[in-house]
Design an enzyme around this catalytic site. Sequence first.
Site, PDB file in Angstrom:
ATOM      1  N   ASN A 233      24.207  40.533  33.643  1.00 44.62           N
ATOM      2  CA  ASN A 233      23.594  39.214  33.626  1.00 44.62           C
ATOM      3  C   ASN A 233      24.524  38.174  34.234  1.00 44.62           C
ATOM      4  O   ASN A 233      24.217  36.983  34.237  1.00 44.62           O
ATOM      5  CB  ASN A 233      23.240  38.819  32.182  1.00 44.62           C
ATOM      6  CG  ASN A 233      22.170  39.725  31.600  1.00 44.62           C
ATOM      7  OD1 ASN A 233      21.107  39.887  32.183  1.00 44.62           O
ATOM      8  ND2 ASN A 233      22.452  40.324  30.445  1.00 44.62           N
TER       9      ASN A 233
ATOM     10  N   ASP B 297      32.479  47.826  34.117  1.00 39.71           N
ATOM     11  CA  ASP B 297      33.357  46.986  33.311  1.00 39.71           C
ATOM     12  C   ASP B 297      34.641  46.864  34.089  1.00 39.71           C
ATOM     13  O   ASP B 297      35.128  47.844  34.676  1.00 39.71           O
ATOM     14  CB  ASP B 297      33.608  47.593  31.926  1.00 39.71           C
ATOM     15  CG  ASP B 297      34.228  46.571  30.979  1.00 39.71           C
ATOM     16  OD1 ASP B 297      33.811  45.398  31.022  1.00 39.71           O
ATOM     17  OD2 ASP B 297      35.116  46.929  30.198  1.00 39.71           O
ATOM     18  N   SER B 298      35.156  45.667  34.132  1.00 36.92           N
ATOM     19  CA  SER B 298      36.343  45.438  34.929  1.00 36.92           C
ATOM     20  C   SER B 298      37.239  44.435  34.238  1.00 36.92           C
ATOM     21  O   SER B 298      36.819  43.743  33.301  1.00 36.92           O
ATOM     22  CB  SER B 298      35.958  44.935  36.332  1.00 36.92           C
ATOM     23  OG  SER B 298      35.089  43.822  36.233  1.00 36.92           O
TER      24      SER B 298
ATOM     25  N   PHE C 218      34.436  34.843  41.664  1.00 40.42           N
ATOM     26  CA  PHE C 218      34.236  34.363  40.301  1.00 40.42           C
ATOM     27  C   PHE C 218      35.348  34.919  39.429  1.00 40.42           C
ATOM     28  O   PHE C 218      36.224  35.644  39.892  1.00 40.42           O
ATOM     29  CB  PHE C 218      32.853  34.791  39.776  1.00 40.42           C
ATOM     30  CG  PHE C 218      32.648  36.286  39.759  1.00 40.42           C
ATOM     31  CD1 PHE C 218      32.828  37.023  38.601  1.00 40.42           C
ATOM     32  CD2 PHE C 218      32.275  36.965  40.921  1.00 40.42           C
ATOM     33  CE1 PHE C 218      32.646  38.393  38.589  1.00 40.42           C
ATOM     34  CE2 PHE C 218      32.089  38.346  40.912  1.00 40.42           C
ATOM     35  CZ  PHE C 218      32.283  39.055  39.740  1.00 40.42           C
TER      36      PHE C 218
ATOM     37  N   HIS D 277      38.736  45.808  43.820  1.00 43.03           N
ATOM     38  CA  HIS D 277      38.573  46.892  42.845  1.00 43.03           C
ATOM     39  C   HIS D 277      37.114  47.320  42.747  1.00 43.03           C
ATOM     40  O   HIS D 277      36.813  48.507  42.698  1.00 43.03           O
ATOM     41  CB  HIS D 277      39.091  46.437  41.483  1.00 43.03           C
ATOM     42  CG  HIS D 277      38.484  45.158  40.984  1.00 43.03           C
ATOM     43  ND1 HIS D 277      38.428  44.008  41.749  1.00 43.03           N
ATOM     44  CD2 HIS D 277      37.896  44.844  39.796  1.00 43.03           C
ATOM     45  CE1 HIS D 277      37.842  43.047  41.059  1.00 43.03           C
ATOM     46  NE2 HIS D 277      37.499  43.519  39.883  1.00 43.03           N
ATOM     47  N   ARG D 278      36.215  46.347  42.755  1.00 43.59           N
ATOM     48  CA  ARG D 278      34.789  46.666  42.646  1.00 43.59           C
ATOM     49  C   ARG D 278      34.279  47.323  43.921  1.00 43.59           C
ATOM     50  O   ARG D 278      33.420  48.218  43.865  1.00 43.59           O
ATOM     51  CB  ARG D 278      34.000  45.403  42.321  1.00 43.59           C
ATOM     52  CG  ARG D 278      32.549  45.677  41.927  1.00 43.59           C
ATOM     53  CD  ARG D 278      31.863  44.467  41.321  1.00 43.59           C
ATOM     54  NE  ARG D 278      32.374  44.212  39.971  1.00 43.59           N
ATOM     55  CZ  ARG D 278      33.135  43.163  39.652  1.00 43.59           C
ATOM     56  NH1 ARG D 278      33.439  42.261  40.571  1.00 43.59           N
ATOM     57  NH2 ARG D 278      33.572  43.007  38.430  1.00 43.59           N
TER      58      ARG D 278
END
Length: 200
Positions: free
Chosen positions: A11, A72-73, A155, A183-184
Amino acid sequence: MIRPKLLLATNNRGKLEELRQLLGSVSFDLTSPAQAGLALNVDESGRTYAANARLKARAFARVSGLLTVADDSGLEVDALGGAPGVLSSRYAGPDASDSQRVAFLLSKLEGIPREKRAARFRCVMAIALPNGEVRMCSGSCRGIIAFAPKGNNGFGYDPIFYFPALEKTMAELPSEIKNRISHRAKAAARARIILLELRK
């Protein structure tokens, strides 16, 4: 030809947009919880990124009946013993804004010199099928924590995560560069391989 749906289980608007960019090349119709009419809040009670990503992916896949990606990061700072880590989004309190989280982290590093401000971003992605099966992948990138935020792209902690070789923070990078080295991005590259296998 109708493409199967892939639910991006977040979200967070910034993360959702990033995942759309990173996974846009897969042969799925990407959808969000809001688009799917899901108002689901998963308690991220895991002690690791992998546990939290798995919790979210399984919960959303079970409720939606859709193939689901969740991640999750977090940010790990050497001078803080790896903190904030899995608590990154709650480090300054559960309702803190991105700017408040950044300010709180910088306050913890006050007086710490540049050479001791090494950090890494980590990301773990979980791909869950409605039957409960989960596939995992991950990615990380290294940098240092800047002394002040810079940049408007991205962000979270992006404005203070600095790449010495590029002389820019994550938030100063154009999306096309960030989406190669973050990383993502690295986790998503591995996720794309898994998704293409599942698509066959």
